[in-house]
Enzyme design. Structure first.
Site, PDB file in Angstrom:
ATOM      1  CE  LYS A  14      -2.973  -1.381  -0.844  1.00 14.57           C
ATOM      2  NZ  LYS A  14      -3.159  -2.099  -1.878  1.00 14.57           N
ATOM      3  CB  CYS A  15       4.333   2.002   0.198  1.00 16.05           C
ATOM      4  SG  CYS A  15       3.781   2.019   2.188  1.00 16.05           S
TER       5      CYS A  15
ATOM      6  NE  ARG B 275      -7.910   4.176  -0.914  1.00 12.58           N
ATOM      7  CZ  ARG B 275      -8.243   5.442  -0.739  1.00 12.58           C
ATOM      8  NH1 ARG B 275      -9.533   5.582  -0.546  1.00 12.58           N
ATOM      9  NH2 ARG B 275      -7.328   6.172  -0.060  1.00 12.58           N
TER      10      ARG B 275
ATOM     11  CG  HIS C  14       5.099  -6.426  -0.294  1.00 16.77           C
ATOM     12  ND1 HIS C  14       5.210  -5.280  -0.596  1.00 16.77           N
ATOM     13  CD2 HIS C  14       3.978  -7.041  -0.801  1.00 16.77           C
ATOM     14  CE1 HIS C  14       4.210  -5.219  -1.628  1.00 16.77           C
ATOM     15  NE2 HIS C  14       3.357  -5.996  -1.426  1.00 16.77           N
TER      16      HIS C  14
HETATM   17  P1  A3P Z   1      -4.586   4.615  -2.280  1.00 17.45           P
HETATM   18  O1  A3P Z   1      -5.506   3.480  -1.679  1.00 17.45           O
HETATM   19  O2  A3P Z   1      -4.398   5.630  -1.300  1.00 17.45           O
HETATM   20  O3  A3P Z   1      -5.263   5.182  -3.529  1.00 17.45           O
HETATM   21  P2  A3P Z   1       0.422  -0.759  -3.416  1.00 17.45           P
HETATM   22  O4  A3P Z   1       0.753  -0.834  -5.088  1.00 17.45           O
HETATM   23  O5  A3P Z   1       1.645  -0.885  -2.885  1.00 17.45           O
HETATM   24  O6  A3P Z   1      -0.475  -1.799  -2.975  1.00 17.45           O
HETATM   25  O7  A3P Z   1      -0.228   0.693  -3.256  1.00 17.45           O
HETATM   26  C1  A3P Z   1      -1.610   0.811  -3.548  1.00 17.45           C
HETATM   27  C2  A3P Z   1      -1.731   2.461  -3.439  1.00 17.45           C
HETATM   28  O8  A3P Z   1      -1.108   3.042  -4.713  1.00 17.45           O
HETATM   29  C3  A3P Z   1      -3.147   2.838  -3.693  1.00 17.45           C
HETATM   30  O9  A3P Z   1      -3.326   4.091  -2.732  1.00 17.45           O
HETATM   31  C4  A3P Z   1      -3.322   3.183  -5.048  1.00 17.45           C
HETATM   32  O10 A3P Z   1      -4.539   3.712  -5.548  1.00 17.45           O
HETATM   33  C5  A3P Z   1      -2.039   3.942  -5.465  1.00 17.45           C
HETATM   34  N1  A3P Z   1      -1.674   3.826  -6.728  1.00 17.45           N
HETATM   35  C6  A3P Z   1      -1.737   2.441  -7.739  1.00 17.45           C
HETATM   36  N2  A3P Z   1      -1.415   2.975  -8.754  1.00 17.45           N
HETATM   37  C7  A3P Z   1      -1.172   4.296  -9.012  1.00 17.45           C
HETATM   38  C8  A3P Z   1      -0.457   5.170  -9.882  1.00 17.45           C
HETATM   39  N3  A3P Z   1      -0.264   4.682 -11.249  1.00 17.45           N
HETATM   40  N4  A3P Z   1      -0.176   6.244  -9.515  1.00 17.45           N
HETATM   41  C9  A3P Z   1      -0.383   6.586  -8.140  1.00 17.45           C
HETATM   42  N5  A3P Z   1      -1.015   5.908  -7.421  1.00 17.45           N
HETATM   43  C10 A3P Z   1      -1.310   4.666  -7.612  1.00 17.45           C
END
Ligand code: A3P
Length: 344
Positions: A95-96, A309, A159
């Site tokens: 989620k980063c 999201r 991760h």
């Molecule tokens: P949010 O839930 O705040 O929208 P991970 O890929 O590590 O699981 O992280 C997911 C987070 O990255 C989510 O954040 C998601 O929306 C965001 N995300 C995914 N693709 C992205 C992109 N191309 N540009 C910016 N943020 C992105």
């Protein structure tokens, strides 16, 4: 066995892992059950906690909360992972910004074989996670031999905190992305809710504050890569999600220099950096069928769209009271004191 070249897959990497698998097939060194059984006695002795959604069990292995199914993978990674000098590993906490950095790094590193503006670019038909082998997923399943069959340079994803992949630095190069833990907590809550709609945000928040999140504590994960990046900046590139949002093109250039593939004058003229940024942008990836349909993993019934999201920073203000925010900020600031890293 057919060769990668006979499948019209470039002989040089990185190649989309999903495509390479068509040629390689699944190559089991040991079954997931064998690997689990091999370490069952050790795993049973480790302190345990439940993940915030109350479903998965975490085990405290060498100071990190690792899902019990991933502890045997961590042990195997520590003992057996052999990086090649030209490998690149994308590392992060869930989620980063993993999905985004996977896409950006793949698009940058593979741009000769797959021009980013091309209509048949792999990222237009595959989810970014399908383009990179996931180290703990392969090592958990006894499938690490598949990595050996990939052409160099390989691009992989993990991760795991750095102590679980100790040979990665200085054995190869690592690109790490961190994010404000408050936004990470909010993103994790939304993600976990896709499996458990009644999950309260407070439960996820408390687990982040306690450190008991998968691959965490957050601060120890981040610091493991931060310290390596300050000691060996040519081996670990430390990025921030918020900076990527602020100036994606600048960070793509930084990434390209770090992996030893700076953009040429001809590429500058052709607008290659902008094409990569556009290809990997939130709006573009979110709208693709590959990211709107299907599930992350046959074993993880989360729809792929859960990875896309909001794609912004600062959403924590909509979920936390000021007291919660300053409590988490203080915990993180205390852990980071004296390290040179801050989140405020
Ligand atoms: P949010 O839930 O705040 O929208 P991970 O890929 O590590 O699981 O992280 C997911 C987070 O990255 C989510 O954040 C998601 O929306 C965001 N995300 C995914 N693709 C992205 C992109 N191309 N540009 C910016 N943020 C992105």
């Amino acid at each position: 066995m057919p060769t990668l070249a006979s499948m019209a897959i470039p002989e040089e990497g990185p190649v989309p892992f999903e495509d390479a698998l068509v040629v390689i097939g699944t190559y089991l060194v040991s079954s997931p059950q064998q690997r689990e059984e091999e370490h069952a006695d050790l795993v049973a002795t480790l302190p345990s906690a439940l993940e915030a959604n109350g479903v998965k069990k975490l085990r405290l292995y060498q100071g990190f909360w690792i899902r019990d199914i991933h502890v045997p993978a961590a042990i195997a990674l520590q003992r057996q992972f052999e990086p090649r000098p030209d490998d690149v590993i994308v590392a992060s906490l869930p989620k980063c910004g993993t999905t985004w950095l996977n896409a950006l790094t793949f698009a940058t590193m593979a741009r000769k074989a797959y021009p980013p503006a091309s209509a048949d670019h792999p990222l237009r038909r595959l989810n970014p996670h399908q383009c990179l082998p996931f180290l703990e997923g392969l090592f958990k399943g006894g499938r690490e031999a598949e990595l050996e069959l990939l052409p160099s340079p390989r691009l992989m994803n993990t991760h795991m905190p750095l102590p679980m992949v100790p040979s990665a630095v200085p054995g190869c190069r690592v690109v790490y992305v961190c994010r404000d833990p408050k936004d990470m907590a909010v993103s994790a809550w939304h993600f976990l809710r896709r499996l458990q709609p009644d999950l309260a945000f407070a439960v996820v928040f408390e687990s982040v504050c306690d450190g008991a999140v998968a691959f965490g504590p957050v601060w120890d994960h981040v610091l493991s890569y931060w310290r390596a990046s300050t000691a060996m900046p040519d081996k670990v590139l430390f990025l921030r999600y918020e900076e990527l949002l602020r100036d994606p093109a600048k960070n793509v250039r930084k990434l390209a220099r770090f992996i030893g593939m700076p953009f040429s004058a001809a590429e500058d003229e052709a607008g290659t950096v902008d094409s990569i940024v556009q290809l990997c942008s939130f709006g573009h990836l979110k709208g693709l069928d590959a990211n709107k349909t299907g599930h992350l993993d046959p074993l993880l019934p989360v729809p792929r769209d859960a990875l896309f999201r909001n794609g912004a920073s600062g959403d924590w203000v909509n979920h936390m009271t000021p007291e919660m925010a300053s409590r988490l900020d203080k915990i993180v600031a205390d852990k980071m004191r004296g390290t040179g890293l801050t989140f405020q």
